[in-house]
Write a protein that holds these residues in place. Structure first.
Motif, short mmCIF file in Angstrom:
data_model
loop_
_atom_site.label_atom_id
_atom_site.label_comp_id
_atom_site.label_asym_id
_atom_site.label_seq_id
_atom_site.Cartn_x
_atom_site.Cartn_y
_atom_site.Cartn_z
N UNK A 83 0.82 -1.21 0.00
CA UNK A 83 0.00 0.00 0.00
C UNK A 83 0.86 1.26 0.00
N UNK A 120 -2.77 -6.14 -4.74
CA UNK A 120 -3.31 -7.37 -5.29
C UNK A 120 -2.23 -8.38 -5.60
N UNK A 157 -9.77 0.38 6.59
CA UNK A 157 -9.04 -0.41 5.59
C UNK A 157 -9.51 -1.85 5.48
N UNK A 213 -21.17 -2.45 2.90
CA UNK A 213 -21.42 -3.75 2.27
C UNK A 213 -21.98 -4.70 3.32
N UNK A 269 -11.93 -9.98 -1.60
CA UNK A 269 -10.65 -10.30 -2.23
C UNK A 269 -10.81 -11.12 -3.49
N UNK A 308 -19.14 -8.49 -11.38
CA UNK A 308 -17.92 -8.16 -10.65
C UNK A 308 -17.58 -6.68 -10.84
N UNK A 309 -17.84 -6.16 -12.04
CA UNK A 309 -17.55 -4.74 -12.29
C UNK A 309 -18.35 -3.86 -11.33
N UNK A 315 -19.69 -4.71 -8.52
CA UNK A 315 -19.20 -4.95 -7.17
C UNK A 315 -18.03 -4.03 -6.86
N UNK A 316 -17.10 -3.95 -7.83
CA UNK A 316 -15.92 -3.11 -7.61
C UNK A 316 -16.32 -1.64 -7.57
N UNK A 365 -17.85 -0.98 -4.25
CA UNK A 365 -16.84 -1.10 -3.21
C UNK A 365 -15.97 0.16 -3.15
N UNK A 375 -15.93 2.62 0.10
CA UNK A 375 -14.71 2.68 0.90
C UNK A 375 -13.47 2.45 0.03
N UNK A 400 -10.38 3.07 0.62
CA UNK A 400 -9.22 2.54 1.34
C UNK A 400 -9.27 1.02 1.41
N UNK A 401 -10.43 0.51 1.85
CA UNK A 401 -10.55 -0.94 1.98
C UNK A 401 -10.46 -1.60 0.62
N UNK A 402 -10.96 -0.94 -0.43
CA UNK A 402 -10.91 -1.52 -1.76
C UNK A 402 -9.48 -1.65 -2.24
N UNK A 403 -8.72 -0.57 -2.04
CA UNK A 403 -7.33 -0.56 -2.45
C UNK A 403 -6.57 -1.67 -1.74
N UNK A 404 -6.83 -1.78 -0.46
CA UNK A 404 -6.12 -2.77 0.34
C UNK A 404 -6.50 -4.19 -0.09
N UNK A 405 -7.74 -4.33 -0.62
CA UNK A 405 -8.17 -5.66 -1.07
C UNK A 405 -7.73 -5.92 -2.51
N UNK A 406 -6.94 -5.02 -3.07
CA UNK A 406 -6.41 -5.26 -4.41
C UNK A 406 -7.31 -4.76 -5.53
N UNK A 407 -8.29 -3.92 -5.20
CA UNK A 407 -9.17 -3.36 -6.23
C UNK A 407 -8.61 -1.99 -6.61
#
Lengths: 510, 349
Positions: free
Chosen positions: A312, A333, A350, A356, A365, B191-192, B194-195, B198, B202, B204-211
């Motif tokens: 990050x 990712x 985070x 959601x 994920x 999925x699109x 969803x992203x 997301x 949020x 921050x959480x999206x970035x951290x989850x790899x989005x």
């Protein structure tokens, strides 16, 4: 403890009952405070501590029961009313105006002796007097924004004392303080008690409660489950009273053979938000089947280190290797793809998307992978089955998997995040403050899960400010100070004192 | 409001309602007026879900219409079953492109999308004025020397078929409904989507989850623009003149649907399917306002004021809902017996 303990209590709350729609927040609770003592109210989030204290401070009215002050029944209708009866409250979140000076803050809401004009000189003089007599070290002319958190808290105390509070309610006063600040403030609390005031200390930190209290009353589900003293009980007793069953404060740690180093960090430099190096030349490695605990006061580079490992935050130099892959400059990712799971420090910011529902957070994920997604379309039967399984497996207490995540308690959100992260079968697990703000039961569960990962051969890093947590979980303990590792010690060689010293940057060699 | 203009409010609103929904013909008019509102509104819903405010509906409509018109001019001989999908697609691409510019500026350079979309509106309109006066102008206008900025009558193969004999309701209605349903599926079943949601809830959480946050912000605005672009194309090929016209000023042919679509989306609670009744209401108000002007000599501009009032009520009701919810929370104790807390103090350490 002083001799005054035997007199009539200054304050008595008898048979207090308070109902909210659907909940009995306070069920026939008796509580009293005597002059010269610290009486702790202990309980988990939601046990009814806050409700009881809000009644005492005039924010709520009790449905049944009475409050007696020096033997006389009083009727508290508002905080102003409570203050006039000599009841003061130190809030967990400070009620100060940062742009005003200490004296101005203290005089807010008070009648001035000079009518419409302020009378800061008199106020300042009294602040200095009070400050001196209790060793508070508060200076009336300083602006509040210049003060540290610990100093602000002392201003709050002054505010209450200035209004002649004889009973002080301390609502989780140590939550925002560093360990050494906690020691300082406890000395002050003791002095206040010795001067004849009655202190109500609200906390859920067992060690602090045992250190400070004269008496301890434990609440659970709005009911008193026990009254005891530090001399008669230990942490396990208190935890049992709080949770209602025996609680393991440290997980079992069977011998595990360690394997290859799955996480390797070499000479890492990471910039902080303000540009300067937050992590400075850090080198360490964590082996399979090992838990490395990182202790240290927050703000010493732990957050930046965690973010750099998770992809990050881009490091300035150095190298991070996860499971044999160089991930120094990878995106979040990509780092996950080579086997990292990350339980972030701020779970609502985070870790999870609050708006959601539970099932959506559980597939955050892998929402775009089979079986949850086929040709770009989400596959809800697979998602539901997966979520039901994880919720059950990780004991997440939620009305359903369609519940909005932000409505869950902190402990359950954390379990949800753990479920999602551990389900990925990580090679490296990075957990930041995994049990901060989490109730004891959930913390016990989370600790057990981390310990289980260790037996599965995961390399784990636990970053925590809670020294007890680090000591309980780790095989080795690294102490971070000013972006550097002050030393790494084996768990069996570590003592609170040696680690505490390193946390303040004093011992370079340990 | 009507009272202050010296008209009987009850009979006034009755006039409006009858005009808009009282007859098949009126209803047909209403649906036609609702098409651009619905399409833009649905696009706004998607953008809002990614926490992006798209005020660029106007410009995206214009760009969509221009590209669609260009396609119709280039391939006039194509049969209808090919040409109509082609011009609608061209509309979508034009709008998406214009939306994506604002999206990319926001995502990669942190340019406020409110400013960039408004400015892109102006660029698009002036670009249209240039094209319709120059390269795309009807050759007949030059011959006659009148120089009205409009294209020639576009290929009849691109005319949107009329659905009801003798009325104006055309294929665009079905397209708009299809798009609304499609947007719903996009947001909640893919999925699109969803992203996008997301990232909107949020980042921050999206970035951290790899989005990737920038990618999804851009794509949300592209989708949003695509819907507005389709609306622009439908306005051209569903119009009576079957040509693209500009008044040479700063608004163009859109009838402000690019802005009114925002109101539609807000009233619909940012839900694509609720946007359908919402768009019908506003479409009906436009039709009704004209009737009212004829019946009671009340200026049809009144409807603009009415629109504004609805926005104020919708937005403030949201505010009161939140206030109420918060007040309710404070009143309840923090009991996590069943795993659910109700106070804000969830993070007590």
């Amino acid at each position: 403890m002083s001799s005054q303990l035997n007199e009539t209590p200054m304050l008595q709350m008898k048979g207090i009952t308070k109902r909210f729609p659907g909940v009995l927040a306070s069920d026939n609770v008796d509580f009293d405070v005597r002059a010269g003592e610290v009486h702790t109210l202990l309980g988990e989030n939601g046990a009814g501590k806050s409700t009881l204290m809000k009644i005492l401070y005039g924010l709520y009215q009790q449905d049944e029961g009475e409050i007696l002050l020096n033997g006389k029944v009083i009727n508290l209708t508002s905080p102003a009313n409570a203050i006039s009866h000599g009841i003061g409250m130190i809030h967990q979140h400070f009620m100060l105006v940062p742009t005003l000076t200490v004296a101005e803050n203290v005089s807010l809401g008070l009648k001035s002796t000079r009518g419409v004009l302020t009378d800061l000189k008199t106020v300042s003089k009294r602040i200095t007097e009070i400050s001196k007599s209790f060793g508070l070290q508060v200076y009336p002319d300083e602006y509040v924004w210049q003060l540290s958190v610990g100093e602000r808290q002392r201003v709050e105390i002054i505010k209450a004392l200035y209004r002649d509070a004889s009973i002080l309610i301390l609502d989780e006063p140590t939550a925002v303080l560093t360990p050494s600040e906690v020691d300082d403030i406890f000395v002050i609390f003791r002095k206040l008690a010795d001067a004849g005031r009655g202190l109500v200390f609200i906390s859920h930190k067992l060690k602090e409660v045992l250190d400070l209290s004269d008496r301890i009353t434990v609440l659970r589900h709005g009911r008193v489950t026990g009254e005891t003293t530090p001399a008669q009980s230990d942490r396990h007793d208190l935890a049992r009273l709080m949770v209602g069953r025996a609680v393991k404060l440290a997980p079992d740690k069977p011998e595990v053979a360690t394997g290859d180093a799955l996480l390797r960090i070499e000479d890492l430099y990471v910039a902080g938000d303000r540009g300067r190096h937050a992590v400075q030349g850090l080198t360490m490695e964590v082996k399979s089947g090992e838990v490395l605990g990182i202790a240290g006061i927050s703000g010493n580079g732990q957050r930046e280190l965690a973010e750099a490992i998770a992809g990050l935050r881009t490091p300035q130099s150095g190298k991070i290797t996860i499971n044999g892959h160089d991930t120094t400059f990878c995106k979040p990712g990509q780092v996950r793809d080579v086997g990292l799971s990350y339980v972030p420090e701020e779970r609502m910011k985070d870790g999870a998307v609050g708006d959601f529902d539970v099932k959506e957070n559980l597939i955050l994920l892998n929402h775009n992978r089979e079986p949850f997604c086929t040709n770009g379309f989400l596959n809800f039967s697979a998602i539901r089955a997966h979520s039901e399984k994880l919720v059950k497996e990780y004991a997440v207490k939620t009305p359903s998997i369609d519940t909005c995540t932000k409505n869950l308690s902190g402990g359950n959100i954390q379990k949800l995040i753990m479920a999602r992260e551990l389900d990925a079968n990580p090679k490296v697990l990075l957990a930041s403050q995994p049990t901060r703000g989490v109730d004891i039961g959930a913390a016990e569960y989370i600790h057990e899960r981390i310990s289980q990962q260790r037996q599965n051969g995961t390399a784990s890093i636990v970053i925590s400010e809670d020294l007890d947590e680090v000591m309980a979980l780790s095989d080795r303990i690294a102490v971070m100070f000013d972006g550097k590792i002050m030393g790494i010690v084996k768990q069996e060689d570590a003592t609170r004192e040696s680690i505490g010293l390193m946390m303040t940057g004093e011992d370079q060699e340990a | 409001m009507l009272l202050s203009l010296g008209a009987n409010p009850l009979s006034g609103y009755a006039t409006m309602f009858t005009a808009a929904f009282g007859s098949l013909e009126g209803f047909s008019e209403t649906t036609v007026k609702s098409i651009p509102l619905l399409l833009v509104g649905v696009g706004i819903c998607i953008a809002f879900r990614a926490n992006v405010i798209n005020i660029g509906g106007e410009g995206q409509m214009v760009m969509g219409a221009l590209l669609a018109t260009a396609v119709a001019l280039a391939f006039p001989a194509f049969p209808s079953f090919m040409l109509i999908p082609m011009v609608l697609m061209a509309g979508a691409v034009g709008g998406a492109f214009w939306g994506a510019i604002a999206g990319a500026l926001k995502a990669y350079f942190n340019v406020s999308e409110i400013l960039s979309t408004i400015m892109l509106n102006i660029v698009a309109v002036q670009f249209m004025n240039f094209l319709l006066r120059g390269p795309m102008i009807d050759p007949a206008e030059i011959e006659r020397g009148t120089g009205i900025p409009q294209t020639m009558r576009l290929s009849e193969n691109a005319d949107l078929p009329i659905l009801l004999e003798g009325m104006r309701m055309h294929l665009g209605v079905l397209v708009a409904l299809l798009v609304a349903v499609g947007a719903y599926f996009l947001l909640w079943r893919t999925a699109i989507g969803f992203r996008i949601r997301s990232v909107g809830y949020n980042p921050d959480a999206s970035r951290y989850a790899g989005i990737s946050v920038p990618k999804n912000v851009t794509s949300a605005l592209a989708f949003s623009g695509a819907m507005a672009g389709i609306a622009g194309a439908i306005l051209v090929f569903g119009s009576e003149s079957h040509r693209m016209v500009t008044d040479g000023g700063s608004t163009g042919f859109t009838g402000s649907a690019g802005f009114n679509g925002i109101v539609v989306a807000l009233l619909a609670g940012l839900h694509p399917l609720w946007s359908v009744p919402s768009a019908l209401l506003f479409g009906g108000m436009l039709v009704g306002a004209n009737a009212l002007q004829r019946a009671a000599q009340v200026p049809s501009a009144l409807i603009i004021a009415l629109n504004g009032l609805i926005v104020v009520f919708v937005v403030s009701s949201e505010y009161f809902k939140q206030r109420y919810a918060q007040a309710g929370r404070v009143e309840e104790p923090d009991d996590n017996d069943n795993g659910v807390i109700v106070t804000e103090g969830g993070n007590n350490e």
